[in-house]
Design a protein around this motif. Structure first.
Motif, PDB file in Angstrom:
ATOM      1  N   UNK A   1     -56.425  25.814 -48.181  1.00 28.36           N
ATOM      2  CA  UNK A   1     -55.374  24.841 -47.884  1.00 28.36           C
ATOM      3  C   UNK A   1     -55.429  24.429 -46.414  1.00 28.36           C
ATOM      4  N   UNK A   2     -55.611  25.412 -45.535  1.00 26.84           N
ATOM      5  CA  UNK A   2     -55.686  25.109 -44.102  1.00 26.84           C
ATOM      6  C   UNK A   2     -56.875  24.202 -43.794  1.00 26.84           C
TER       7      UNK A   2
ATOM      8  N   UNK B   1     -59.341  18.870 -42.485  1.00 24.27           N
ATOM      9  CA  UNK B   1     -60.320  17.836 -42.815  1.00 24.27           C
ATOM     10  C   UNK B   1     -59.653  16.488 -43.079  1.00 24.27           C
ATOM     11  N   UNK B   2     -58.527  16.502 -43.791  1.00 27.07           N
ATOM     12  CA  UNK B   2     -57.849  15.238 -44.089  1.00 27.07           C
ATOM     13  C   UNK B   2     -57.259  14.612 -42.829  1.00 27.07           C
ATOM     14  N   UNK B   3     -56.727  15.433 -41.947  1.00 27.73           N
ATOM     15  CA  UNK B   3     -56.218  14.884 -40.683  1.00 27.73           C
ATOM     16  C   UNK B   3     -57.353  14.346 -39.815  1.00 27.73           C
TER      17      UNK B   3
ATOM     18  N   UNK C   1     -65.814  21.104 -51.181  1.00 21.33           N
ATOM     19  CA  UNK C   1     -66.037  22.421 -50.590  1.00 21.33           C
ATOM     20  C   UNK C   1     -64.766  23.258 -50.485  1.00 21.33           C
ATOM     21  N   UNK C   2     -63.618  22.664 -50.803  1.00 22.65           N
ATOM     22  CA  UNK C   2     -62.374  23.402 -50.602  1.00 22.65           C
ATOM     23  C   UNK C   2     -61.401  23.284 -51.769  1.00 22.65           C
TER      24      UNK C   2
ATOM     25  N   UNK D   1     -50.040  19.053 -51.317  1.00 25.85           N
ATOM     26  CA  UNK D   1     -50.736  20.309 -51.036  1.00 25.85           C
ATOM     27  C   UNK D   1     -49.775  21.365 -50.498  1.00 25.85           C
ATOM     28  N   UNK D   2     -48.803  20.917 -49.708  1.00 29.45           N
ATOM     29  CA  UNK D   2     -47.796  21.842 -49.191  1.00 29.45           C
ATOM     30  C   UNK D   2     -46.986  22.436 -50.339  1.00 29.45           C
TER      31      UNK D   2
END
Length: 518
Positions: free
Chosen positions: A394-395, A400-402, A426-427, A478-479
């Motif tokens: 998640x982290x 990556x999105x930011x 990959x995540x 996601x949160x």
């Protein structure tokens, strides 16, 4: 009326059965070859009458030997082939030789799919004779019996002991699928090389071939990755054709095909179940291209002479690409195994010398084998079982999105796209299972929002604010997901020894700009 249609279809199929010879004087592979040569002769004929005569000959062979099979296993293939025959007649009439050639590719490659599916059916029905009969088509095309394929031993066993079909048949089908996978990648790479030379005509041919090679692989991709992903790959292959038919300058086409090729290869790696990290993708890419080098060089050279210039040129292209991929990750490979890195680099030098001097194909085969051993060694070094807490994913997705948001606002659309792809492949894929057990709808929503919608928004050049809003929505979901996923503790997985996630390759990739719409 419905009964009349059914009656007509039944009579039509019966007519085909009656027209079909009970025993073949030649193999179905020879029949396929006759269709190909008849259509080719039609392209070379001096008059329209002669051209159409050759087309009719090819169509009759198809009707007598393949049409019923197409009806049995894949009616869509018959529709494609019949439409292509109709188009070829129109193309000849309008003197559009380019489209004549492209439609020939449709017929040619679609027959492969019919043959492959008939082989699958033969395994289901435990019919060794049917399996061998239809295998002749793909053997004729890919010259399997002339090369060092395991299928040669398996076919020999089936011929001598038909009961071995149950074990050997699926293995042969799997080896053939590997060929279609390589061909899918190969044709896009050849299109890129053609566009590099400004040869748009050849690029069109290669993209057509790539699409219709992929159609045989498509059901396997769909079975393993699902309809959505398989159709995404299919769309990419179709888009490659659209690019080469667009009329844009060759450099623009090349740029777009390169991007499509990277997307296709990423899905192919996912289909293979391989490592999609930087080094994992690189090793798979090198491996595939070395296999292509071996196959193309075998067909290109004999007795110190080039017997097929096209195959020789392709050998050079694939060897150069394999070396280029190797160079891009050489520092990371050195960290894994200095001896294997030096050995693999030496093999590249030796292969280049062999190809340049038109030396014996068996020397290339030996070096390819040694190189594949080096790659296997790297794959063993790529990591051990490492315990990773699920919340680390998640982290990493958040980061990556930011980063993708920032890159997109800075005008680096390619990097933004690749960062989103890494966040998913990959995540998020490691989060999907646990999340799906507690909230399958949320799991699917995040997957679609990230992999499909967000990547398409970036690809299509939507506004900064729209992309930001999409990313923010995904991060909020996601949160929520992170709060409800059970605390499984850790997940054991294979990771690179050097890092959990690497974006070195992404930041070094060629970048493209998309015009933003505000």
């Amino acid at each position: 009326m419905q009964n009349q249609k059914i009656l007509f279809s039944g009579v039509f199929l019966l007519a085909i059965i009656v027209l079909t010879p009970l025993g073949f004087s030649a193999s179905l592979g020879d029949d396929w070859s006759s269709i190909k040569s008849s259509l080719s002769s039609g392209e070379k004929a001096d008059t329209l009458v002669v051209s159409l005569s050759h087309v009719n000959d090819a169509h009759l062979i198809y009707t007598n030997n393949f049409k019923l099979a197409a009806y049995e296993v894949d009616s869509e293939s018959d529709i494609l082939i019949e439409a292509a025959f109709d188009d070829i007649i129109k193309n000849h009439t309008s003197e559009d030789s380019g489209m004549v050639s492209l439609n020939r590719q449709v017929i040619d490659k679609t027959i492969y799919k019919i043959a492959y599916m008939k082989m699958e059916l033969a395994v289901e029905k435990n019919s060794a004779d049917d399996f061998i009969t239809w295998y002749s088509v793909l053997d004729k095309k890919f010259k399997v019996s002339e090369k060092d394929y395991e299928s040669n031993n398996w076919i020999a066993e089936i011929e001598s002991t038909q009961s071995t079909l149950s074990s050997n048949g699926p293995a042969i089908l799997e080896e053939l699928l590997e060929i279609f996978k390589l061909k899918t990648i190969e044709e896009l790479e050849e299109a890129i090389a053609a566009l590099e030379e400004g040869d748009v005509k050849s690029a069109k041919k290669f993209t057509y071939e790539g699409l219709y090679y992929y159609r045989t692989l498509h059901p396997a991709v769909e079975e393993k990755l699902g309809t959505e992903t398989a159709n995404e790959l299919l769309h990419e292959m179709e888009e490659a054709i659209e690019v080469t038919m667009s009329g844009n300058i060759s450099s623009e086409m090349k740029f777009k095909i390169e991007h499509i090729a990277s997307e296709v290869e990423l899905i192919i790696r996912e289909y293979e179940g391989g490592d999609t990290s930087e080094i994992g993708l690189a090793l798979s890419g090198i491996k595939d291209r070395l296999n292509l080098v071996e196959g193309e060089y075998f067909d290109a050279v004999s007795d110190g002479q080039i017997i097929d210039q096209g195959e020789y040129d392709e050998t050079v292209i694939f060897l150069s690409k394999a070396k280029s991929i190797f160079d891009s990750v050489k520092p990371s490979l050195m960290e894994l195994s200095e001896s294997d890195t030096v050995s693999l680099e030496t093999h590249f030098i030796e292969m280049d010398l062999i190809v340049s001097s038109i030396d014996k194909p068996n020397k290339i085969s030996i070096l390819v084998g040694k190189s594949l051993n080096n790659i296997a060694s790297f794959e063993n070094f790529i990591g051990g079982a490492t315990e990773i807490d699920i919340f680390q994913y998640f982290d990493e997705i958040d980061r990556l999105l930011n980063d993708a948001k920032t890159s997109y606002r800075n005008g680096d659309s390619q990097l933004a796209f690749d960062l989103v792809s890494e966040a998913y492949l990959d995540n998020y894929e490691f989060v999907e299972g646990p999340l799906g057990e507690v909230d399958p709808e949320l799991m699917t929503k995040i997957e679609t929002d990230m992999r499909e919608d967000l990547r398409n928004m970036i690809k299509n050049g939507e506004s900064f604010d729209s992309v930001d809003a999409q990313i923010d929505m995904i991060l909020m979901d996601l949160d929520t997901a992170q709060k409800i996923v059970p605390e499984f503790g850790t997940i054991a997985m294979m990771v690179l020894a050097v890092a959990i996630i690497s974006i070195v390759a992404i930041t070094s990739k060629s970048k493209f700009s998309i015009i933003q719409r505000f």
